[in-house]
Scaffold this active site. Structure first.
Site, PDB file in Angstrom:
ATOM      1  N   ASN A 172      -1.381   1.720  -4.048  1.00  0.00           N
ATOM      2  CA  ASN A 172       0.131   1.416  -3.919  1.00  0.00           C
ATOM      3  C   ASN A 172       0.678   0.597  -2.804  1.00  0.00           C
ATOM      4  O   ASN A 172       1.689  -0.091  -2.770  1.00  0.00           O
ATOM      5  CB  ASN A 172       1.096   2.648  -4.424  1.00  0.00           C
ATOM      6  CG  ASN A 172       0.899   3.571  -2.937  1.00  0.00           C
ATOM      7  OD1 ASN A 172      -0.225   4.001  -2.650  1.00  0.00           O
ATOM      8  ND2 ASN A 172       2.071   4.077  -2.563  1.00  0.00           N
ATOM      9  N   HIS A 173      -0.035   0.581  -1.650  1.00  0.00           N
ATOM     10  CA  HIS A 173       0.273   0.052  -0.446  1.00  0.00           C
ATOM     11  C   HIS A 173      -0.001  -1.431  -0.517  1.00  0.00           C
ATOM     12  O   HIS A 173       0.325  -2.350   0.389  1.00  0.00           O
ATOM     13  CB  HIS A 173      -0.190   0.555   0.789  1.00  0.00           C
ATOM     14  CG  HIS A 173       0.511   2.014   1.343  1.00  0.00           C
ATOM     15  ND1 HIS A 173       1.703   1.830   2.352  1.00  0.00           N
ATOM     16  CD2 HIS A 173       0.697   3.189   0.730  1.00  0.00           C
ATOM     17  CE1 HIS A 173       2.100   2.809   2.389  1.00  0.00           C
ATOM     18  NE2 HIS A 173       1.662   3.742   1.596  1.00  0.00           N
TER      19      HIS A 173
END
EC number: 3.1.3.16
Length: 549
Positions: A172-173
């Site tokens: 997700n980063h």
């Protein structure tokens, strides 16, 4: 007197010669100022590599992995063209891969890295040489740690060398929104340029989303989704974009198992993920139903810090195998979690967990600030405090002796029209002195606000007030360790940073609003500081009256 002065000059002792190449430590130890005090810590690599150093001597079309490993270990940087070549060459390989990878055992599965390059080197020691070991990384290579670009460049270089035995999934980063909010964009601009950052963002969009390992395990970064029914659903996603805030792609990157997974008090398969602010929590029945429908043993994921580096969730009734496994590979996350890291090695139908601890690493001030930017608010606050103390030459009795004044002591004297002002008059001088002292008081409060902002600039912030306890950072590493005593404390304190961040415009708006409120508060406190106002009035009244001739 002249005779005594001449004798003093004649008998003057010579100034002792001081050897500035030596320094005496507090314990009496002498150290050379021409050498490194801690000799076992290598000096940073200041020079960027030549092309002969960058390219491998035996494979001149590929980067020299051994050189890169040591160069990054010494905080070395590449030329912009060299860094760009690694990112773009890696991107081309990633683009050629499908959304859903497939690989066989043996393989080593790794969780979040989060810019902890020195721990990544330890990971390869524990997991095995990438030249001889197959690896699958589950995402989150960047942000939070201060060596994210080194992690990206080294992992992408490994991908160039071993495209069929080392695989990288998206976390997700790996997106523009989070890297702009956290540290990665700032790091790229500080160490390289925004051009390198943009190349990384393009490359992140090419990362595959999931993998099926040994036809038995679904490997993803986050978790399951109400829109994920079969593996074919993953294959149909358009992954070459910024992740949306809802939908299947979002859930694969953001979803978590319920906290009471396996002992749910609800019959729902999915409920809103209140911790992340997006996506879902998925339940044990949801995991079992998905595994059974797709003939899989387990879901292997990352995304959540674990005290032991891993967590095995409740076993399925049909296979007796853990329905979900979480792997986290960033030890002592953020330098305060005190957690172990782990990798999962799967070979000959045997699954082993190998744990490892953190490795010492160079220190960076928050947000890559230099020592002057970081310390100026602290120094400024103390200097203004000292100046006020020096000005406060009045005794307690003098301060208690009220001096007649037509102007409130808490307010500066109003300005007078310059054409009517006599700059030599006593009243003008008294007004000027009083206003200057009150201005120093306001300046002291402003420096206090800036100092509080400096203390607040840390990756680990409390939910109450948005920062660690006041003064914690002034105490250094020991102060932080005392404030955060164990893994669970750190996890609870850091929960707000696990959420989907607000937009950039919202962050700027909040920051400006917080500063405005703080400065207004500082102004109000300074204007209502009766002690300072009394000092200002008393000192101004000490100016002797002048008489005109």
């Amino acid at each position: 007197m002249d005779r005594n002065l001449a004798r003093a000059v004649a008998d003057k002792q010579p100034v002792p010669e001081i050897d500035f190449t030596l320094h005496v430590m507090e314990d009496g130890t002498q150290v050379s100022t021409l050498e490194r005090v801690v000799k076992e810590v290598q000096a940073p690599a200041l020079n960027k590599p030549s092309d002969d150093q960058f390219w491998d001597p035996e494979e001149p079309t590929k980067p020299n992995l051994q050189f890169l490993k040591q160069h990054f270990y010494r905080e070395g940087r590449l030329t912009e063209d060299q860094a760009l070549w690694i990112i773009q060459a890696g991107t081309q390989i990633l683009k050629s891969e499908p959304n859903l990878l497939e690989m066989d055992a043996p393989i080593t599965v790794c969780g979040d890295v989060h810019g902890q390059y020195y721990d990544l080197m330890k990971l390869f020691e524990v997991g095995g040489d990438p030249a001889e070991t197959r690896y699958l990384f589950l995402g989150d290579y960047v942000d939070r740690g201060y060596f994210s670009i080194e992690c990206v460049l080294y992992l992408w270089a490994l991908k160039i060398w071993y495209p069929n035995t080392l695989w990288l999934l998206r976390g997700n980063h790996e997106c523009r929104h989070l890297t702009d909010y956290f540290t990665f964009k700032l790091e790229c601009k500080h160490k390289y340029s925004e051009r390198i950052y943009e190349a990384c963002i393009e490359s992140f969009c090419a990362l595959p989303l999931a993998a099926v390992m040994n036809k038995q395990f679904l490997c993803i970064h986050g978790g399951l989704s109400p829109e994920l029914h079969t593996l074919e659903d993953i294959k149909s996603i358009d992954r070459f974009r910024e992740p949306p805030t809802h939908g299947l792609m979002c859930d694969i990157l953001w979803a978590d198992p319920l906290e009471d997974f396996g002992q749910e008090k609800t019959g729902d398969y999915f409920i809103h993920n209140s911790v992340r602010g997006c996506s879902y929590f998925f339940s044990y029945p949801a995991a079992c139903a998905f595994l059974e429908k797709n003939n899989l043993l387990s879901v292997i994921r990352a995304h959540e810090a674990q005290d032991a580096g891993y967590r095995m969730y409740r076993k399925t009734r049909t296979t007796g195998f853990p329905s979900v496994m979480t792997i986290f590979s960033a030890p002592n996350y953020l330098d305060v979690y005190n957690n172990k890291a782990a990798v999962l090695k799967y070979e000959n139908n045997v699954m082993n967990i190998r744990q490892f601890n953190c490795t010492p690493h160079p220190y960076w001030l928050p947000n890559f600030m230099d020592v002057f930017t970081w310390s100026l608010p602290f120094v400024g606050e103390k200097i203004t405090d000292m100046l006020i103390a020096i000005l406060n030459t009045c005794s307690k009795e003098e301060l208690e002796d009220e001096t007649p004044s037509t102007i409130s002591p808490a307010e500066p004297s109003p300005p007078m029209p310059m054409d009517t002002v006599d700059t030599e008059s006593t009243e003008f001088k008294r007004r000027a002195i009083k206003n200057k002292i009150l201005a120093i008081g306001r300046l002291s409060r402003v420096f206090q606000v800036l100092r509080e902002e400096s203390e607040r600039v840390t990756e680990l912030k409390t939910a109450a007030g948005g920062r660690l306890p006041a003064g914690t950072l002034m105490l250094g590493a020991e102060g932080i360790k005392q404030a955060i005593t164990n893994f669970e404390d750190a996890r609870k304190v850091d929960l707000q940073n696990e959420r989907l961040p607000p937009s950039h415009d919202e962050v700027v708006r909040r920051s400006e609003e917080e500063r405005r409120i703080a400065l207004d508060r500082a102004q109000h406190e300074a204007d209502n500081d009766t002690g300072l106002a009394t000092v200002a009035r008393r000192i101004s009244m000490k100016i002797p009256s002048t008489t005109r001739r």
